[in-house]
Design a protein around this motif. Structure first.
Motif, PDB file in Angstrom:
ATOM      1  N   PHE A  26       0.807  -1.219   0.000  1.00  0.00           N
ATOM      2  CA  PHE A  26       0.000   0.000   0.000  1.00  0.00           C
ATOM      3  C   PHE A  26       0.845   1.276   0.000  1.00  0.00           C
ATOM      4  O   PHE A  26       0.606   2.169  -0.826  1.00  0.00           O
ATOM      5  CB  PHE A  26      -0.992  -0.025   1.155  1.00  0.00           C
ATOM      6  CG  PHE A  26      -2.003  -1.134   1.045  1.00  0.00           C
ATOM      7  CD1 PHE A  26      -2.729  -1.313  -0.125  1.00  0.00           C
ATOM      8  CD2 PHE A  26      -2.219  -2.016   2.088  1.00  0.00           C
ATOM      9  CE1 PHE A  26      -3.659  -2.336  -0.251  1.00  0.00           C
ATOM     10  CE2 PHE A  26      -3.142  -3.044   1.978  1.00  0.00           C
ATOM     11  CZ  PHE A  26      -3.864  -3.212   0.800  1.00  0.00           C
ATOM     12  N   PRO A  27       1.844   1.426   0.863  1.00  0.00           N
ATOM     13  CA  PRO A  27       2.671   2.626   0.755  1.00  0.00           C
ATOM     14  C   PRO A  27       3.495   2.674  -0.537  1.00  0.00           C
ATOM     15  O   PRO A  27       3.778   3.761  -1.059  1.00  0.00           O
ATOM     16  CB  PRO A  27       3.564   2.575   1.996  1.00  0.00           C
ATOM     17  CG  PRO A  27       3.543   1.167   2.459  1.00  0.00           C
ATOM     18  CD  PRO A  27       2.189   0.651   2.082  1.00  0.00           C
ATOM     19  N   THR A  44       2.379   1.683  -3.405  1.00  0.00           N
ATOM     20  CA  THR A  44       1.404   2.188  -4.374  1.00  0.00           C
ATOM     21  C   THR A  44       1.170   3.682  -4.176  1.00  0.00           C
ATOM     22  O   THR A  44       1.051   4.442  -5.153  1.00  0.00           O
ATOM     23  CB  THR A  44       0.092   1.407  -4.257  1.00  0.00           C
ATOM     24  OG1 THR A  44       0.364   0.000  -4.407  1.00  0.00           O
ATOM     25  CG2 THR A  44      -0.904   1.837  -5.325  1.00  0.00           C
ATOM     26  N   ASP A  45       1.124   4.125  -2.927  1.00  0.00           N
ATOM     27  CA  ASP A  45       0.983   5.564  -2.657  1.00  0.00           C
ATOM     28  C   ASP A  45       2.174   6.338  -3.212  1.00  0.00           C
ATOM     29  O   ASP A  45       2.028   7.449  -3.742  1.00  0.00           O
ATOM     30  CB  ASP A  45       0.849   5.811  -1.156  1.00  0.00           C
ATOM     31  CG  ASP A  45      -0.478   5.311  -0.585  1.00  0.00           C
ATOM     32  OD1 ASP A  45      -1.422   5.124  -1.386  1.00  0.00           O
ATOM     33  OD2 ASP A  45      -0.557   5.098   0.635  1.00  0.00           O
ATOM     34  N   SER A  46       3.364   5.767  -3.096  1.00  0.00           N
ATOM     35  CA  SER A  46       4.552   6.408  -3.666  1.00  0.00           C
ATOM     36  C   SER A  46       4.438   6.499  -5.188  1.00  0.00           C
ATOM     37  O   SER A  46       4.810   7.510  -5.796  1.00  0.00           O
ATOM     38  CB  SER A  46       5.811   5.620  -3.277  1.00  0.00           C
ATOM     39  OG  SER A  46       6.977   6.216  -3.792  1.00  0.00           O
ATOM     40  N   ILE A  91       1.653   6.732  -6.847  1.00  0.00           N
ATOM     41  CA  ILE A  91       0.663   7.779  -7.122  1.00  0.00           C
ATOM     42  C   ILE A  91       1.312   9.162  -6.996  1.00  0.00           C
ATOM     43  O   ILE A  91       1.051  10.066  -7.813  1.00  0.00           O
ATOM     44  CB  ILE A  91      -0.543   7.631  -6.177  1.00  0.00           C
ATOM     45  CG1 ILE A  91      -1.308   6.350  -6.517  1.00  0.00           C
ATOM     46  CG2 ILE A  91      -1.454   8.856  -6.257  1.00  0.00           C
ATOM     47  CD1 ILE A  91      -2.362   5.967  -5.493  1.00  0.00           C
ATOM     48  N   ARG A 126      -6.429   1.638  -6.372  1.00  0.00           N
ATOM     49  CA  ARG A 126      -5.968   2.974  -5.991  1.00  0.00           C
ATOM     50  C   ARG A 126      -5.191   3.621  -7.139  1.00  0.00           C
ATOM     51  O   ARG A 126      -5.338   4.800  -7.434  1.00  0.00           O
ATOM     52  CB  ARG A 126      -5.043   2.894  -4.771  1.00  0.00           C
ATOM     53  CG  ARG A 126      -5.666   2.439  -3.475  1.00  0.00           C
ATOM     54  CD  ARG A 126      -4.631   2.609  -2.365  1.00  0.00           C
ATOM     55  NE  ARG A 126      -5.015   1.954  -1.124  1.00  0.00           N
ATOM     56  CZ  ARG A 126      -4.324   2.046   0.008  1.00  0.00           C
ATOM     57  NH1 ARG A 126      -3.197   2.748   0.027  1.00  0.00           N
ATOM     58  NH2 ARG A 126      -4.725   1.433   1.105  1.00  0.00           N
ATOM     59  N   ALA A 134      -6.171   6.968  -9.391  1.00  0.00           N
ATOM     60  CA  ALA A 134      -5.279   8.130  -9.471  1.00  0.00           C
ATOM     61  C   ALA A 134      -5.091   8.578 -10.916  1.00  0.00           C
ATOM     62  O   ALA A 134      -5.045   9.781 -11.204  1.00  0.00           O
ATOM     63  CB  ALA A 134      -3.932   7.796  -8.839  1.00  0.00           C
TER      64      ALA A 134
END
Length: 493
Positions: A188-189, A191-193, A195, A269, A273
């Motif tokens: 998850f983090p 993937t956030d990176s 994004i 996610r 985005a």
């Protein structure tokens, strides 16, 4: 002076475009490219592929908007070799990564370098596994160390760990070799990176590779939320799982599928985005995996084997500006060396001569132009989980739309009609009525081996050529090994 001229000519021959490859038609605005791949996710473990147990709603929806490759083949189904081939478009015996934890050459012509040279911002997040270690060091010596800048193969944005299979509270190194933690379940983090990278680079074309660790074992370490979704007792197993192992297989599948569903959420996610940033239409996004996992089919776990559970991976390619948001099914095979040239072709970038794979993109719109009839599968050196003493053997084979044909050093080993026998339970390699098909596939395989300069030698020859050392007990041979090598030598005289 003559020596300098020769060096220049040699370098140019690697970087110059291949004249036998037609450039694909692409929009005026060059597309962004996002390559997302999991580790050890086999092809049948998605809803769109017909698996009724695994929960993958995002991937299933994406399949309805994508080019769906039903026979995406991991040419060498194990981690580092796949990554070396993905990055270079070359076969493992060319780039040299045919054994885990060996180094990809610093001067290799790679995906990151090619896109960067063509004006793309480049980023890599997650598992790397092509840095390797020096001979004499512990086999995993480089796994917890930063990757030197000169060995990042053209990627500038950098949030990378060489290798880990601890997906909870893992760590990574940034562009400046500073160590950081991924909080919680690292998918998850990461993937956030990704994004964040997309938001910061949406004004110009970019190449982003997102390399997740799961669903590679350990199988039961996904967040509890996802583990609660699966009751082992309610899961089905493939018919080629031995009866005595079916309960164990269900336990493993429950954890494996939990990882898959977590990754499906993460992909959701990422896709959202792209929509939010208004760049989804002109972005090529690929979802795939490096190889599969036997998951106790035929009574074994993991990869390296030539069976479909090991070699076939999911593969979706979505590119709305080129193909719209409709499903296009491709049943012809695509091998790992074909991935890079296909992305280059779709992006309107000339393909360097060093690349051995084929750009299959012309065949997506026109099946008559599809350039691949059979994908090579290979294992030059069995190692680690499938070392010689565990039954590992060298092999070369070919996976076509319908058949799988494999040779060992001793001669023809496996032949399956995958249309009639989708679980590969009936080996037809010695059946007289399949002799002509075996001979045809053998000729097809031989043509690929000649084209790639693959002499199909015993493992030791390749380890010596590349000055590699075996890890642990990988070099120990069962009694029949050298007898098989001698049999092959007699046949080829």
């Amino acid at each position: 002076m003559n020596y300098l001229i020769m060096l220049f000519v040699l370098a140019a021959s690697v970087w110059l475009p291949r004249h036998d490859t037609a450039r694909s038609e692409v929009p005026v605005d060059r597309p962004n490219v996002i390559f997302v791949f999991a580790d050890q996710w086999r092809a049948e473990a998605t809803g769109y592929a017909g698996n009724a147990d695994v929960i993958t709603p995002v991937i299933d929806k994406m399949a309805g908007e994508s080019v769906v490759f039903h026979n995406a083949v991991a040419t060498m189904p194990v981690c580092a070799p796949y990554r070396g081939t993905l990055l270079t478009g070359q076969y493992p015996l060319t780039h040299g990564l045919f054994y885990n934890d060996k180094p990809l050459a610093t001067d290799a012509v790679t995906m990151g370098k090619i896109f960067k040279q063509n004006g793309y911002a480049t980023g890599y997040i997650g598992k790397w596994h092509v840095n390797g270690h020096a001979n004499g060091e512990h086999p995993f010596a480089a796994r917890d160390k930063p990757v030197p800048r000169e060995r990042r193969q053209g990627f500038d944005y950098w949030k990378v760990r060489e290798v880990t299979h601890d997906y909870n509270q893992s760590f990574y190194f940034d562009e400046n070799d500073r160590k950081h933690d991924w909080e919680g379940y690292d998918v998850f983090p990461q993937t956030d990176s990704a994004i964040g990278f997309i938001r910061n680079h949406k004004q110009s074309p970019f190449l982003l590779v997102l390399s997740w660790g799961p669903p590679h074992n350990p199988y039961h370490t996904a967040p509890e939320k996802y583990r609660k979704m699966y009751d082992p007792a309610r899961l089905s197993v493939r018919p080629n799982v031995p009866p005595a192992m079916q309960d164990s297989a269900r336990q493993i599948l429950a954890g494996y599928y939990a990882h898959c569903t977590a990754l499906d959420d993460a992909l959701g996610r990422l896709l959202k985005a792209l929509d939010n940033e208004g760049i989804a239409d002109n972005t090529i996004i690929v979802f795939t995996s490096d190889h599969g996992d036997m998951l106790l089919s035929k009574g074994v776990l993991r990869k390296q084997r030539p069976w479909d559970e090991s070699i076939l991976v999911p593969m979706l390619l979505r590119y709305p500006a080129r193909y719209g948001k409709k499903r296009i099914d491709i049943h012809k095979p695509i091998g790992t060396p074909d991935l890079l040239p296909t992305l280059l072709g779709l992006s309107g970038i000339d393909i360097p001569r060093s690349i051995q794979g084929s750009d299959v993109s012309p065949g997506i719109s026109d099946p008559a132009k599809y350039p691949v009839d059979g994908a090579l599968i290979m294992l030059p050196v069995p190692f680690h989980e499938w070392q010689f003493m565990n039954g590992g053997r060298e092999y070369r084979g070919i996976r076509t739309e319908r058949y799988t044909y494999v040779r060992s050093l001793a001669g023809p080993w496996l032949l399956y009609d995958n249309e009639k026998d989708p679980y590969q339970e009936n080996n037809l390699s010695t059946e007289p009525q399949y002799a002509s098909i075996r001979e045809q596939l053998d000729r097809q395989l031989g043509k690929i081996l000649r084209k790639t300069n693959d002499e199909f030698l015993p493992a030791d020859d390749y380890m010596k050529k590349w000055n590699y050392t075996y890890d642990g007990k990988d070099s120990l041979r069962p009694p029949a090994y050298w007898e098989n090598v001698k049999r092959r030598a007699v046949k080829t005289k």
